[in-house]
Design a protein around this motif. Structure first.
Motif, PDB file in Angstrom:
ATOM      1  N   ASP A  46       0.920  -1.347  -0.173  1.00 51.58           N
ATOM      2  CA  ASP A  46      -0.203   0.427   0.122  1.00 51.58           C
ATOM      3  C   ASP A  46       0.906   1.558   0.014  1.00 51.58           C
ATOM      4  O   ASP A  46       0.666   1.962  -1.267  1.00 51.58           O
ATOM      5  CB  ASP A  46      -1.342  -0.522   1.335  1.00 51.58           C
ATOM      6  CG  ASP A  46      -2.348   1.324   0.371  1.00 51.58           C
ATOM      7  OD1 ASP A  46      -2.195   1.661   0.694  1.00 51.58           O
ATOM      8  OD2 ASP A  46      -2.417   1.653   2.271  1.00 51.58           O
ATOM      9  N   ASP A  79       1.073   7.209   3.629  1.00 50.93           N
ATOM     10  CA  ASP A  79       0.445   5.585   4.569  1.00 50.93           C
ATOM     11  C   ASP A  79       1.437   6.019   5.909  1.00 50.93           C
ATOM     12  O   ASP A  79       1.429   5.289   6.792  1.00 50.93           O
ATOM     13  CB  ASP A  79       1.564   4.158   3.918  1.00 50.93           C
ATOM     14  CG  ASP A  79      -0.005   3.434   4.543  1.00 50.93           C
ATOM     15  OD1 ASP A  79      -0.896   3.299   4.547  1.00 50.93           O
ATOM     16  OD2 ASP A  79       0.601   2.678   3.992  1.00 50.93           O
ATOM     17  N   HIS A 113      -3.594   6.841   6.248  1.00 47.24           N
ATOM     18  CA  HIS A 113      -5.030   6.708   6.180  1.00 47.24           C
ATOM     19  C   HIS A 113      -5.165   5.389   7.348  1.00 47.24           C
ATOM     20  O   HIS A 113      -5.666   4.542   8.444  1.00 47.24           O
ATOM     21  CB  HIS A 113      -6.210   5.509   5.954  1.00 47.24           C
ATOM     22  CG  HIS A 113      -5.453   4.100   5.204  1.00 47.24           C
ATOM     23  ND1 HIS A 113      -5.796   3.289   5.663  1.00 47.24           N
ATOM     24  CD2 HIS A 113      -3.589   3.723   5.279  1.00 47.24           C
ATOM     25  CE1 HIS A 113      -4.821   1.537   5.185  1.00 47.24           C
ATOM     26  NE2 HIS A 113      -4.216   2.362   5.278  1.00 47.24           N
ATOM     27  N   HIS A 114      -3.796   5.518   8.563  1.00 49.10           N
ATOM     28  CA  HIS A 114      -4.272   5.247   9.796  1.00 49.10           C
ATOM     29  C   HIS A 114      -5.061   6.184  10.817  1.00 49.10           C
ATOM     30  O   HIS A 114      -4.627   7.440  11.265  1.00 49.10           O
ATOM     31  CB  HIS A 114      -2.751   5.357  10.090  1.00 49.10           C
ATOM     32  CG  HIS A 114      -1.579   4.061   9.165  1.00 49.10           C
ATOM     33  ND1 HIS A 114      -1.210   4.223   8.373  1.00 49.10           N
ATOM     34  CD2 HIS A 114      -1.529   2.667   9.924  1.00 49.10           C
ATOM     35  CE1 HIS A 114      -0.803   3.095   7.695  1.00 49.10           C
ATOM     36  NE2 HIS A 114      -1.000   2.273   8.724  1.00 49.10           N
ATOM     37  N   THR A 155      -4.344   3.735   1.201  1.00 51.77           N
ATOM     38  CA  THR A 155      -3.518   4.839   0.955  1.00 51.77           C
ATOM     39  C   THR A 155      -3.812   5.034  -0.190  1.00 51.77           C
ATOM     40  O   THR A 155      -4.188   5.946  -0.853  1.00 51.77           O
ATOM     41  CB  THR A 155      -2.250   5.163   2.021  1.00 51.77           C
ATOM     42  OG1 THR A 155      -2.388   5.104   2.952  1.00 51.77           O
ATOM     43  CG2 THR A 155      -1.847   6.770   1.877  1.00 51.77           C
ATOM     44  N   GLU A 160      -3.584  -4.812   0.516  1.00 49.39           N
ATOM     45  CA  GLU A 160      -4.377  -4.347   2.345  1.00 49.39           C
ATOM     46  C   GLU A 160      -6.031  -4.079   3.122  1.00 49.39           C
ATOM     47  O   GLU A 160      -5.555  -4.431   4.798  1.00 49.39           O
ATOM     48  CB  GLU A 160      -3.785  -2.525   1.947  1.00 49.39           C
ATOM     49  CG  GLU A 160      -3.714  -1.264   3.112  1.00 49.39           C
ATOM     50  CD  GLU A 160      -2.729  -1.036   4.357  1.00 49.39           C
ATOM     51  OE1 GLU A 160      -2.096  -2.001   3.538  1.00 49.39           O
ATOM     52  OE2 GLU A 160      -2.994  -0.870   4.709  1.00 49.39           O
TER      53      GLU A 160
HETATM   54 MN   LIG Z   1      -2.144   1.541   4.502  1.00 52.86          MN
END
Ligand SMILES: [Mn+2]
Length: 355
Positions: free
Chosen positions: A36, A100, A122-123, A145, A175
């Motif tokens: 990702d 990411d 996107h965490h 991401t 992912e």
């Molecule tokens: Mn990721």
């Protein structure tokens, strides 16, 4: 092609406005980048080149060791660099885009003089920060991401080369466990958008990349040591060079019927690395791991998957084993909160997964 929604077009404009003109930009995925992070970095590299007219380089720290990820990296047809091998003028500032990952996440190595201009991620973060001129697009409800990067590339009307569409489609699938875990509608749309542009043979080659002999050795060790307590399966690996194997093992344990939680602890030099998984929605894996690890390390991730480490310094032998056992108990306690701590059997007494 659908018209580009106004909100997306203006986000693309804000992204461009955050980047300096006439200077090299470093695109930095997290350390030990996964598909990702690598696919999103390559997509943003293309966007900068074709749409913004900006010169950029992808640079990362840590190895890529999982067989599939190595094969993906081999198929990355844009130049990438190891951070340590990149020539960076000392005392100079370096403009960066983080992919990411984010500046406050403890899984990315920034070069001295780094100036973070943009963050695509996107965490889930407990705390974030911002500063003037920083562009952020952090959406923890999005599965990958790469999906976010695909939005920008599409909005810009940039055509993807086949190799890139292929690795981006693979990245979204890997992912989200083939769109079965933490996947949103925009991930599904991105995947459906990418597949016709992809060379499916490339995806097949990545998926079935040759596995090293040490992979089987680790696997045997992991299975022989695996334990089961109700719906929790866990194991550990000693003397691991790269953390990626821990994630593979955790995924494998989670697939077992009846198992709803899994984790694998890997002994790396100076740290115990943990990969944690859950089949439950609302499992809050990243919170569980952060609180189990505490201040002597760091952790992050998502709802159903997380990773982190506990620093162990020079600790070795029995003392290290005790640290590992204590960490495992801290994690198990949080997976089964109704179970009293005293009722959690010692590892040696817990049922073996493989007899
Ligand atoms: Mn990721």
């Amino acid at each position: 092609m659908d018209p580009v929604p106004q909100a997306l077009a203006s986000r693309l404009e804000q992204f461009r406005a955050a980047l300096p003109v006439g200077r090299r930009i470093l695109i930095i995925p997290h350390d030990f980048p996964d598909p990702d992070a690598l696919a999103a970095a390559a997509a943003i590299h293309l966007l900068l080149d074709k749409h913004f007219g900006l010169n950029s380089q992808i640079a990362f720290s840590g190895e890529v060791s999982r067989a599939e990820n190595k094969e993906l990296l081999r198929r990355l047809c844009c130049r990438w660099h190891r951070m340590g091998e990149l020539y960076l003028r000392r005392g100079a500032d370096h403009d960066c885009i983080l992919i990411d990952t984010a500046p406050w996440s403890k899984n990315v190595t920034l070069p001295p003089g780094a100036r973070v201009r943009a963050v695509l991620d996107h965490h889930e973060y407990k705390e974030t920060a911002t500063w003037p001129g920083l562009f952020t697009d952090i959406r923890h409800e999005v599965g990958a991401t790469t999906t976010i990067a695909n939005e920008y590339v599409r909005a810009a009307g940039v055509e993807l080369p086949r190799w890139l569409a292929s690795i981006m489609a693979y990245a979204i699938a890997s992912e989200t466990q083939d769109l079965s875990r933490e996947v949103s509608n925009i991930d599904l749309r991105a995947y459906i958008d990418l597949v016709p542009q992809a060379d499916l043979r490339i995806i097949g080659r990545i998926r079935h990349a040759p596995l090293s002999r040490s992979y089987y050795i680790h696997l045997q060790e992991a299975l022989a040591r695996a334990r089961l307590l109700r719906d929790i399966a866990w194991t550990h690996l000693s003397h691991v060079e790269q953390p990626e194997i821990a994630a593979e093992v955790a995924d494998l344990l989670l697939r077992m019927e009846g198992v709803r939680w899994s984790f694998c602890i890997a002994e790396l030099p100076g740290r115990l690395f943990v990969s944690l998984r859950s089949k439950r929605r609302g499992a809050r894996c990243s919170r569980i791991l952060r609180s189990a690890i505490g201040r002597a390390g760091a952790a992050g991730g998502h709802d159903q998957m997380a990773a982190g480490y506990l620093s162990t310094g020079e600790t070795a032998g029995l003392e290290l084993e005790e640290k590992r056992l204590a960490l495992a108990r801290q994690i198990i306690r949080r997976m089964a909160p109704r179970q009293r701590e005293g009722d959690i059997p010692a590892e040696a007494a817990a049922e073996r997964l493989v007899e």
